[in-house]
Design a protein around this motif. Structure first.
Motif, PDB file in Angstrom:
ATOM      1  N   UNK A 311      48.067  37.642  35.236  1.00 20.63           N
ATOM      2  CA  UNK A 311      47.284  37.512  36.472  1.00 20.63           C
ATOM      3  C   UNK A 311      45.932  36.873  36.211  1.00 20.63           C
ATOM      4  N   UNK A 312      45.622  35.885  37.066  1.00 18.67           N
ATOM      5  CA  UNK A 312      44.272  35.344  37.171  1.00 18.67           C
ATOM      6  C   UNK A 312      43.608  36.008  38.384  1.00 18.67           C
ATOM      7  N   UNK A 332      49.534  41.239  32.292  1.00 14.62           N
ATOM      8  CA  UNK A 332      48.344  40.862  31.524  1.00 14.62           C
ATOM      9  C   UNK A 332      47.263  40.336  32.452  1.00 14.62           C
ATOM     10  N   UNK A 333      46.048  40.875  32.335  1.00 11.32           N
ATOM     11  CA  UNK A 333      44.923  40.413  33.143  1.00 11.32           C
ATOM     12  C   UNK A 333      44.097  39.401  32.358  1.00 11.32           C
ATOM     13  N   UNK A 334      43.717  38.296  33.027  1.00 15.25           N
ATOM     14  CA  UNK A 334      42.821  37.326  32.386  1.00 15.25           C
ATOM     15  C   UNK A 334      41.409  37.882  32.382  1.00 15.25           C
ATOM     16  N   UNK A 335      40.552  37.277  31.572  1.00 14.04           N
ATOM     17  CA  UNK A 335      39.176  37.756  31.449  1.00 14.04           C
ATOM     18  C   UNK A 335      38.385  37.547  32.743  1.00 14.04           C
ATOM     19  N   UNK A 336      38.836  36.580  33.568  1.00 13.62           N
ATOM     20  CA  UNK A 336      38.084  36.264  34.793  1.00 13.62           C
ATOM     21  C   UNK A 336      38.394  37.216  35.933  1.00 13.62           C
ATOM     22  N   UNK A 337      39.424  38.013  35.819  1.00  9.15           N
ATOM     23  CA  UNK A 337      39.821  38.885  36.927  1.00  9.15           C
ATOM     24  C   UNK A 337      38.793  39.995  37.129  1.00  9.15           C
ATOM     25  N   UNK A 338      38.272  40.100  38.346  1.00  8.50           N
ATOM     26  CA  UNK A 338      37.235  41.073  38.647  1.00  8.50           C
ATOM     27  C   UNK A 338      37.841  42.419  39.051  1.00  8.50           C
ATOM     28  N   UNK A 361      36.127  47.289  31.240  1.00 10.68           N
ATOM     29  CA  UNK A 361      35.894  47.479  32.674  1.00 10.68           C
ATOM     30  C   UNK A 361      37.207  47.396  33.450  1.00 10.68           C
ATOM     31  N   UNK A 362      38.025  46.403  33.101  1.00  8.48           N
ATOM     32  CA  UNK A 362      39.353  46.306  33.728  1.00  8.48           C
ATOM     33  C   UNK A 362      40.192  47.538  33.381  1.00  8.48           C
ATOM     34  N   UNK A 363      40.101  47.978  32.139  1.00 10.94           N
ATOM     35  CA  UNK A 363      40.891  49.137  31.723  1.00 10.94           C
ATOM     36  C   UNK A 363      40.502  50.382  32.531  1.00 10.94           C
ATOM     37  N   UNK A 364      39.216  50.553  32.749  1.00 13.36           N
ATOM     38  CA  UNK A 364      38.752  51.713  33.517  1.00 13.36           C
ATOM     39  C   UNK A 364      39.293  51.666  34.944  1.00 13.36           C
TER      40      UNK A 364
END
Length: 396
Positions: A311-312, A332-338, A361-364
């Motif tokens: 995911x983007x 899988x999350x990209x680094x840009x995903x808020x 932050x994404x993990x939380x």
């Protein structure tokens, strides 16, 4: 800093040096360490967790895997002492004699099973330096080796000689119409590394002939086996016409299915996986379950089934509000995903596979949305220095 390694089945330091040992910072667990007289002092330099066994080797090493037939020519081929590490099944050919075993330069380390003729059973130990498996015998013919998906049908059995020994690595299925008397006559023994799927009425005959089964699924009599994930809507569900089904895969019911249509479709559902349905169908799904353990996941507005996706930011933007995520394998999350977008559009996450986040932050955010956790959430940013995972054989 050296490499960190997970579990290792066989660690070979027969030709290791201080420098090669120094490249490894830590190994979690090692089942077997092979060393030579010269490298024995290096054992104390290894930083490992549990060690199952250590074995001193004085000569060359060869490795074979899978199904390996050991005949007289092979035993005669080596001109100097050699240790053979066999991972899998070793079948001793009928042309091998006690004299061959006595005169060969080969010694075997076997992680698996060895099949030998009955006349050699008492002598096979001559070439076994170590074995972590079973020693079995056969009399009339060489065992038959199969890999992958094997279905036992009456036609398959008719093609076998009587009293055949089957070695199977993979998945074994017994046909619903299998003639049990024919099965008993044709099959002497089944050694299975993998999974067996059979019907209730076949259990007794099958277990009398089988060994080394890792997992067995028993299909109740009268049930139809479903072998893939079902994604059913108001139209496609009608093909089941009140039958009973057995499955090890997820079943997904879309919101379009009415209560009347669902009730008409199934008499019973036996699932060892999970079922996804709208909350309006939840009580009916429970009524149709054949076993209490089956997990039922509900959604209120929309759901998204994730098999293997990356995911983007755009993927999170287009989600319907109040979406329930069901992650079957990898997301899988990209680094840009808020992470804010996850909170905004996702109502719940049911995790059966793995979610890879790019940062903590994404993990939380994922952890906060988790309603079912039958899988893993991995923060990739913290994995970069973890080193290697599990390894079958490692030579230093």
């Amino acid at each position: 800093m050296g490499k960190k390694i997970g579990n290792v089945s066989t660690l070979n330091i027969v030709n290791a040096t201080k420098e090669s040992i120094g490249e490894i910072e830590h190994i979690e667990n090692v089942a077997l360490i092979l060393y030579s007289k010269e490298t024995a002092p290096l054992l104390s330099l290894l930083n490992t967790g549990n060690i199952g066994q250590t074995l001193e080797i004085e000569h060359d090493i060869h490795t074979v895997s899978g199904s390996f037939t050991l005949d007289a020519e092979y035993l005669n081929a080596f001109e100097k002492p050699t240790t053979i590490i066999a991972n899998g099944v070793v079948i001793v050919d009928p042309n091998v004699t006690v004299e061959h075993l006595t005169n060969t330069h080969c010694q075997f380390l076997i992680n698996g099973a060895i099949f030998t003729t009955t006349k050699l059973k008492g002598s096979i130990g001559i070439i076994l330096k170590n074995t972590n498996g079973t020693i079995r015998t056969y009399d009339h013919q060489l065992p038959r080796f199969e890999t992958g998906k094997v279905k036992l049908t009456n036609g398959y059995l008719e093609g076998l000689n009587d009293h055949t020994t089957l070695l199977i690595s993979g998945k074994l299925l017994l046909d619903a119409e299998l003639d049990i008397d024919l099965f008993s006559r044709k099959i002497a023994d089944i050694t299975l590394t993998g999974k067996a799927v059979l019907f209730e009425n076949q259990e007794k005959a099958f277990h009398e002939k089988s060994t080394i089964i890792r997992k067995t699924d028993i299909i109740p009599n009268g049930y139809q086996e479903i072998t893939k994930t079902l994604h059913l809507n108001e139209r496609s569900i009608k093909r089941f016409k009140g039958g009973s089904i057995f499955t090890t895969k997820p079943i997904l019911f879309t919101e379009s299915i009415s209560r009347d249509t669902f009730e008409a479709a199934f008499a019973s559902i036996h699932s060892t996986s999970y079922i996804v349905c709208h909350e309006d169908l939840e009580d009916l799904v429970y009524e149709r379950l054949h076993q209490f353990e089956t997990e039922v996941v509900t959604y209120t507005d929309a759901f998204r089934f994730i098999d293997n996706e990356e995911w983007q930011q755009e993927d999170a933007d287009v989600l319907d509000s109040n979406t329930t995520l069901i992650v079957q394998s990898n997301l899988t999350f990209s680094e840009t995903l808020q992470p804010e977008k996850l909170y905004e559009n996702i109502q719940a996450i049911h995790l059966f596979g793995t979610i890879y986040t790019a940062n903590s932050t994404q993990r939380a955010a994922v952890q906060k949305l988790l309603h079912t956790k039958n899988g893993e959430v991995i923060d990739v940013s913290k994995q970069k220095n973890k080193g290697l995972g599990n390894i079958g054989e490692l030579t230093l």
